[in-house]
Design a protein around this motif. Sequence first.
Motif, mmCIF file in Angstrom:
data_model
loop_
_atom_site.group_PDB
_atom_site.id
_atom_site.type_symbol
_atom_site.label_atom_id
_atom_site.label_comp_id
_atom_site.label_asym_id
_atom_site.label_seq_id
_atom_site.Cartn_x
_atom_site.Cartn_y
_atom_site.Cartn_z
ATOM 1 N N LYS A 98 0.834 -1.202 0.000
ATOM 2 C CA LYS A 98 0.000 0.000 0.000
ATOM 3 C C LYS A 98 0.872 1.258 0.000
ATOM 4 O O LYS A 98 0.613 2.201 -0.754
ATOM 5 C CB LYS A 98 -0.917 -0.015 1.230
ATOM 6 C CG LYS A 98 -1.938 1.074 1.254
ATOM 7 C CD LYS A 98 -2.872 0.910 2.451
ATOM 8 C CE LYS A 98 -3.921 1.985 2.467
ATOM 9 N NZ LYS A 98 -4.844 1.815 3.586
ATOM 10 N N GLU A 99 1.918 1.279 0.829
ATOM 11 C CA GLU A 99 2.824 2.422 0.873
ATOM 12 C C GLU A 99 3.557 2.591 -0.457
ATOM 13 O O GLU A 99 3.747 3.711 -0.935
ATOM 14 C CB GLU A 99 3.838 2.246 2.002
ATOM 15 C CG GLU A 99 3.230 2.366 3.382
ATOM 16 C CD GLU A 99 4.172 1.936 4.498
ATOM 17 O OE1 GLU A 99 5.278 1.412 4.197
ATOM 18 O OE2 GLU A 99 3.801 2.099 5.664
ATOM 19 N N HIS A 100 3.958 1.486 -1.056
ATOM 20 C CA HIS A 100 4.662 1.511 -2.337
ATOM 21 C C HIS A 100 3.757 2.103 -3.420
ATOM 22 O O HIS A 100 4.192 2.941 -4.212
ATOM 23 C CB HIS A 100 5.100 0.088 -2.700
ATOM 24 C CG HIS A 100 6.021 0.021 -3.866
ATOM 25 N ND1 HIS A 100 7.363 0.283 -3.762
ATOM 26 C CD2 HIS A 100 5.806 -0.277 -5.160
ATOM 27 C CE1 HIS A 100 7.929 0.144 -4.937
ATOM 28 N NE2 HIS A 100 7.002 -0.186 -5.808
ATOM 29 N N LEU A 101 2.508 1.678 -3.439
ATOM 30 C CA LEU A 101 1.551 2.199 -4.404
ATOM 31 C C LEU A 101 1.377 3.702 -4.229
ATOM 32 O O LEU A 101 1.368 4.460 -5.204
ATOM 33 C CB LEU A 101 0.212 1.486 -4.273
ATOM 34 C CG LEU A 101 -0.910 2.005 -5.169
ATOM 35 C CD1 LEU A 101 -0.525 1.873 -6.644
ATOM 36 C CD2 LEU A 101 -2.202 1.249 -4.887
ATOM 37 N N GLN A 102 1.278 4.166 -2.990
ATOM 38 C CA GLN A 102 1.104 5.587 -2.732
ATOM 39 C C GLN A 102 2.329 6.379 -3.193
ATOM 40 O O GLN A 102 2.192 7.443 -3.793
ATOM 41 C CB GLN A 102 0.834 5.858 -1.249
ATOM 42 C CG GLN A 102 0.457 7.299 -0.963
ATOM 43 C CD GLN A 102 -0.775 7.747 -1.733
ATOM 44 O OE1 GLN A 102 -1.814 7.108 -1.673
ATOM 45 N NE2 GLN A 102 -0.661 8.844 -2.461
ATOM 46 N N ARG A 103 3.514 5.854 -2.953
ATOM 47 C CA ARG A 103 4.734 6.525 -3.414
ATOM 48 C C ARG A 103 4.759 6.599 -4.935
ATOM 49 O O ARG A 103 5.170 7.601 -5.512
ATOM 50 C CB ARG A 103 5.974 5.798 -2.888
ATOM 51 C CG ARG A 103 6.213 6.049 -1.416
ATOM 52 C CD ARG A 103 7.449 5.374 -0.836
ATOM 53 N NE ARG A 103 8.594 5.373 -1.698
ATOM 54 C CZ ARG A 103 9.248 4.267 -2.093
ATOM 55 N NH1 ARG A 103 8.850 3.079 -1.703
ATOM 56 N NH2 ARG A 103 10.307 4.357 -2.866
ATOM 57 N N ILE A 105 2.131 6.651 -6.961
ATOM 58 C CA ILE A 105 1.130 7.648 -7.338
ATOM 59 C C ILE A 105 1.683 9.058 -7.152
ATOM 60 O O ILE A 105 1.576 9.905 -8.032
ATOM 61 C CB ILE A 105 -0.184 7.441 -6.562
ATOM 62 C CG1 ILE A 105 -0.871 6.156 -7.016
ATOM 63 C CG2 ILE A 105 -1.110 8.648 -6.702
ATOM 64 C CD1 ILE A 105 -2.012 5.690 -6.126
ATOM 65 N N ASP A 106 2.304 9.286 -5.989
ATOM 66 C CA ASP A 106 2.853 10.607 -5.700
ATOM 67 C C ASP A 106 3.943 11.000 -6.695
ATOM 68 O O ASP A 106 4.055 12.156 -7.090
ATOM 69 C CB ASP A 106 3.420 10.645 -4.277
ATOM 70 C CG ASP A 106 2.339 10.568 -3.216
ATOM 71 O OD1 ASP A 106 1.147 10.749 -3.537
ATOM 72 O OD2 ASP A 106 2.693 10.290 -2.046
ATOM 73 N N LYS A 110 1.005 12.632 -10.040
ATOM 74 C CA LYS A 110 0.610 13.978 -9.582
ATOM 75 C C LYS A 110 1.329 15.033 -10.356
ATOM 76 O O LYS A 110 2.342 14.916 -10.906
ATOM 77 C CB LYS A 110 0.867 14.132 -8.093
ATOM 78 C CG LYS A 110 -0.113 13.309 -7.289
ATOM 79 C CD LYS A 110 0.047 13.605 -5.823
ATOM 80 C CE LYS A 110 -0.996 12.817 -5.042
ATOM 81 N NZ LYS A 110 -0.951 13.094 -3.641
#
Length: 110
Positions: A98-103, A105-106, A110
């Motif tokens: 989940k953290e990897h996916l968010q990184r 995306i960021d 963005k």
Amino acid sequence: MAKDKDYIKMIHTERWLKLRRAKLTATPLCERCSEEGRTSAATEVHHVKPVEDGLTFREKERLMFDYHNLRALCHDCHVRTHVEMGRSGKKQARKRAKEHLQRFIDKFMK
């Protein structure tokens, strides 16, 4: 063991085997044991910053083959280090994904 396909690919290369051998030759004693006043043979090489933290293959490759990102450890210290890092178990694997996916995306969306 890591489940990342890029890591698995790189860990089986001649380049990694040579780097691993060089690290264990240069540092034959477990670095963590030495810091804690014990003496044990180093049998494993640990990536201080996990290879799977890289978002791209190039970033993973840099982490994988960076000699300064390695620690020579005995098996027990290697296991303890991963437990302390929260890198053991399915719950932690889901959290890291989940953290990897968010990184990702960021960085790229963005």
